[in-house]
Design a protein around this motif. Structure first.
Motif, PDB file in Angstrom:
ATOM      1  N   ARG A  64       0.799  -1.227   0.000  1.00  0.00           N
ATOM      2  CA  ARG A  64       0.000   0.000   0.000  1.00  0.00           C
ATOM      3  C   ARG A  64       0.836   1.283   0.000  1.00  0.00           C
ATOM      4  O   ARG A  64       0.396   2.316  -0.494  1.00  0.00           O
ATOM      5  N   ASP A  65       2.026   1.214   0.560  1.00  0.00           N
ATOM      6  CA  ASP A  65       2.854   2.412   0.730  1.00  0.00           C
ATOM      7  C   ASP A  65       3.521   2.780  -0.599  1.00  0.00           C
ATOM      8  O   ASP A  65       4.277   1.981  -1.168  1.00  0.00           O
ATOM      9  N   ARG A  66       3.294   3.991  -1.074  1.00  0.00           N
ATOM     10  CA  ARG A  66       3.825   4.396  -2.373  1.00  0.00           C
ATOM     11  C   ARG A  66       5.336   4.607  -2.377  1.00  0.00           C
ATOM     12  O   ARG A  66       5.929   4.796  -3.434  1.00  0.00           O
ATOM     13  N   SER A  67       5.961   4.583  -1.200  1.00  0.00           N
ATOM     14  CA  SER A  67       7.416   4.669  -1.187  1.00  0.00           C
ATOM     15  C   SER A  67       8.054   3.357  -1.665  1.00  0.00           C
ATOM     16  O   SER A  67       9.237   3.316  -2.010  1.00  0.00           O
ATOM     17  N   TRP A  68       7.267   2.300  -1.683  1.00  0.00           N
ATOM     18  CA  TRP A  68       7.702   1.037  -2.282  1.00  0.00           C
ATOM     19  C   TRP A  68       7.245   1.019  -3.726  1.00  0.00           C
ATOM     20  O   TRP A  68       6.075   1.244  -4.025  1.00  0.00           O
ATOM     21  N   ARG A  69       8.163   0.743  -4.632  1.00  0.00           N
ATOM     22  CA  ARG A  69       7.896   0.921  -6.054  1.00  0.00           C
ATOM     23  C   ARG A  69       7.984  -0.397  -6.816  1.00  0.00           C
ATOM     24  O   ARG A  69       8.627  -1.361  -6.372  1.00  0.00           O
ATOM     25  N   GLU A  70       7.332  -0.425  -7.971  1.00  0.00           N
ATOM     26  CA  GLU A  70       7.474  -1.547  -8.880  1.00  0.00           C
ATOM     27  C   GLU A  70       8.888  -1.537  -9.475  1.00  0.00           C
ATOM     28  O   GLU A  70       9.473  -0.472  -9.669  1.00  0.00           O
ATOM     29  N   PRO A  71       9.445  -2.718  -9.784  1.00  0.00           N
ATOM     30  CA  PRO A  71      10.726  -2.761 -10.505  1.00  0.00           C
ATOM     31  C   PRO A  71      10.522  -2.325 -11.957  1.00  0.00           C
ATOM     32  O   PRO A  71      10.299  -3.146 -12.847  1.00  0.00           O
ATOM     33  N   ASP A  72      10.557  -1.009 -12.178  1.00  0.00           N
ATOM     34  CA  ASP A  72      10.210  -0.453 -13.479  1.00  0.00           C
ATOM     35  C   ASP A  72      11.385  -0.523 -14.455  1.00  0.00           C
ATOM     36  O   ASP A  72      12.433  -1.121 -14.163  1.00  0.00           O
ATOM     37  N   ALA A  73      11.211   0.093 -15.641  1.00  0.00           N
ATOM     38  CA  ALA A  73      12.224   0.002 -16.696  1.00  0.00           C
ATOM     39  C   ALA A  73      13.561   0.566 -16.245  1.00  0.00           C
ATOM     40  O   ALA A  73      14.621  -0.006 -16.540  1.00  0.00           O
ATOM     41  N   GLU A  74      13.536   1.685 -15.535  1.00  0.00           N
ATOM     42  CA  GLU A  74      14.784   2.297 -15.079  1.00  0.00           C
ATOM     43  C   GLU A  74      15.494   1.394 -14.080  1.00  0.00           C
ATOM     44  O   GLU A  74      16.720   1.202 -14.133  1.00  0.00           O
ATOM     45  N   TRP A  75      14.739   0.811 -13.135  1.00  0.00           N
ATOM     46  CA  TRP A  75      15.345  -0.091 -12.162  1.00  0.00           C
ATOM     47  C   TRP A  75      15.946  -1.313 -12.846  1.00  0.00           C
ATOM     48  O   TRP A  75      17.070  -1.727 -12.536  1.00  0.00           O
ATOM     49  N   ARG A  76      15.221  -1.887 -13.784  1.00  0.00           N
ATOM     50  CA  ARG A  76      15.712  -3.081 -14.478  1.00  0.00           C
ATOM     51  C   ARG A  76      16.979  -2.772 -15.262  1.00  0.00           C
ATOM     52  O   ARG A  76      17.905  -3.593 -15.302  1.00  0.00           O
ATOM     53  N   ALA A  77      17.029  -1.597 -15.877  1.00  0.00           N
ATOM     54  CA  ALA A  77      18.224  -1.220 -16.642  1.00  0.00           C
ATOM     55  C   ALA A  77      19.446  -1.122 -15.731  1.00  0.00           C
ATOM     56  O   ALA A  77      20.567  -1.469 -16.134  1.00  0.00           O
ATOM     57  N   ARG A  78      19.245  -0.682 -14.495  1.00  0.00           N
ATOM     58  CA  ARG A  78      20.367  -0.553 -13.557  1.00  0.00           C
ATOM     59  C   ARG A  78      20.919  -1.905 -13.110  1.00  0.00           C
ATOM     60  O   ARG A  78      22.031  -1.981 -12.594  1.00  0.00           O
ATOM     61  N   GLN A  79      20.152  -2.968 -13.293  1.00  0.00           N
ATOM     62  CA  GLN A  79      20.615  -4.288 -12.858  1.00  0.00           C
ATOM     63  C   GLN A  79      21.603  -4.895 -13.851  1.00  0.00           C
ATOM     64  O   GLN A  79      22.323  -5.836 -13.505  1.00  0.00           O
ATOM     65  N   GLY A  80      21.622  -4.399 -15.084  1.00  0.00           N
ATOM     66  CA  GLY A  80      22.584  -4.869 -16.076  1.00  0.00           C
ATOM     67  C   GLY A  80      22.002  -5.859 -17.061  1.00  0.00           C
ATOM     68  O   GLY A  80      21.055  -6.584 -16.771  1.00  0.00           O
ATOM     69  N   GLU A  81      22.579  -5.888 -18.250  1.00  0.00           N
ATOM     70  CA  GLU A  81      22.099  -6.747 -19.336  1.00  0.00           C
ATOM     71  C   GLU A  81      22.261  -8.230 -19.016  1.00  0.00           C
ATOM     72  O   GLU A  81      21.513  -9.062 -19.515  1.00  0.00           O
ATOM     73  N   ALA A  82      23.248  -8.575 -18.200  1.00  0.00           N
ATOM     74  CA  ALA A  82      23.528  -9.985 -17.943  1.00  0.00           C
ATOM     75  C   ALA A  82      22.581 -10.606 -16.937  1.00  0.00           C
ATOM     76  O   ALA A  82      22.627 -11.817 -16.715  1.00  0.00           O
TER      77      ALA A  82
END
Length: 416
Positions: A64-82
């Motif tokens: 419910r808390d909006r400070s917790w976010r979905e793993p969006d496109a920007e977050w996924r990109a930060r994890q790396g291509e591998a």
């Protein structure tokens, strides 16, 4: 793909639990495993990194808390291509409504219009009733042979036929869309293998081609279907036609993926639970007004999606555990829905239960298709109780070796 991770000492005890959970045998009865995870603590270390949340109150708080976010496109990109997050299917999912955060989430959600308002549900209800009757006719014919697979004949067919007819798609396309959905779901799994991600990538490519062509066809020849309506909605706030069509494609893809597999699992789960509790089945047959409560209790007891994932928007503390910004937590609603701190006698399947569940998530990402899933399940139960009051389970169903998405592969039934 990701390299093997050596778990820290405080997470090693969870390794065997998840190893068991991701097998067919573990999925046949995951509830003791959920209980063992819950007994380890409200917030525990995940073997692959991040944290696992098991208590009802904390799971509810994170969802419910909006400070917790979905793993969006920007977050996924930060994890790396591998990593698994760099897979083509994962990147594609990151553009759908389910993986967007405000303000983009708000903008895209507005584009869908009032998808399941009272009038829309009434119209869909007539379609669901007709489809259910057709499928139960087919099921009755197969029962004459002594046994019929309810999951394959009914549960798998009702959701895809409902969405397919609503989208005004050719019925010949339904089997393809159903199978592509089964393959694509691996990108949403908790621990997908490289081969599973490859299958998901291939399915995603086919789904993109299918729905891109559908959007182009509906732009040329608009009708009274939701895809045509979404095109009109997007054109109101997006001047770039190509960008608008992309937006409609992602919305159509999201609705299909959200509506098929999880609803099919719910339909079989509620049927299985009632047949395993024959007194409750008989009581419900005489008290049809409690069918909605039966559906809600089935979702609590056996959630089709037992785990959701969120990312911390900032450094925080969760039940005394420090969580860093960008760190992922896995919200184990399968464990939370049986938390004795929230539910009295949580292992009991009880049609009179009044307490809430987290089976549809919570907050701004509460399941968009929940009204339709409830409609299909309630309609199916009415049909089953009217036409097949004495069904019996002939063998235990087989289950797919998943973690995040429960999926029965069979549900063999016979008429007593």
């Amino acid at each position: 793909m990701e390299h093997a991770i050596i778990p820290p000492p405080d997470s090693r005890s969870a390794v065997s639990l998840f190893s068991r959970l991701r097998t067919s045998k573990g999925q046949a009865n995951p509830f003791p495993i959920y209980a063992e995870l819950r007994a380890m603590g409200k917030v525990i270390a995940a073997p692959w990194g991040g944290r696992i949340v098991t208590s009802f109150d904390l799971c509810d708080q994170v969802l419910r808390d909006r400070s917790w976010r979905e793993p969006d496109a920007e977050w996924r990109a930060r994890q790396g291509e591998a990593t698994r997050w760099g897979a083509r299917s994962s990147r594609e999912l990151s553009r759908t409504l389910a993986a967007r955060n405000p303000p983009e989430h708000t903008r895209v959600r507005r584009s869908k219009g009032n998808m399941f308002d009272h009038m829309s549900l009434q119209e869909l209800g007539r379609s669901v009733t007709a489809i259910t009757a057709e499928l139960l006719d087919r099921f009755a014919e197969r029962l004459r042979d002594g046994e019929a697979d309810f999951h394959t004949l009914v549960s798998e067919e009702l959701p895809v036929a409902t969405i397919g007819r609503w989208f005004q798609l050719p019925a010949a396309d339904f089997p393809l869309l159903r199978e592509l959905t089964h393959e694509q779901v691996f990108a949403q799994e908790l621990l997908p293998s490289a081969s599973q991600l490859a299958r998901s990538d291939a399915a995603t490519t086919e789904l993109r081609a299918y729905f891109t062509a559908l959007v182009q066809e509906r732009r040329r020849h608009p009708g009274d279907d939701p895809v045509s309506a979404w095109i009109a909605n997007w054109d109101e706030f997006e001047s770039d036609r190509q960008a608008a069509d992309e937006g409609v494609y992602y919305l159509a893809l999201f609705v299909l993926l959200a509506a098929l597999e999880t609803t099919a699992t719910l339909l079989s789960s509620v049927t299985l639970l009632l047949l395993k509790h024959p007194r409750q089945w008989a009581w419900l047959a005489a008290h049809r007004e409690h069918i909605p409560a039966a559906v809600e209790e089935a979702i609590r007891y056996d959630a089709p999606i037992p785990v959701f994932s969120r990312v911390a928007g900032a450094d925080c503390v969760l039940d005394g555990v420090e969580i860093r910004a960008d760190e992922m937590v896995h919200v184990m609603v399968g464990a939370a829905n049986r938390d004795p701190a929230r539910h009295d006698d949580p292992e009991l399947f009880n049609l009179h239960r009044k307490s809430a569940h987290l089976g549809f998530g919570g907050g701004i990402h509460y399941c968009l298709g929940a009204p339709l899933a409830r409609l299909e399940a309630e309609t199916l139960l009415h049909g089953l109780l009217s036409r097949f009051p004495r069904l019996v389970l002939t063998r235990e169903p087989h289950w797919a070796p998943r973690v995040s998405f429960r999926r029965p592969l069979t549900l063999p039934l016979a008429a007593a």
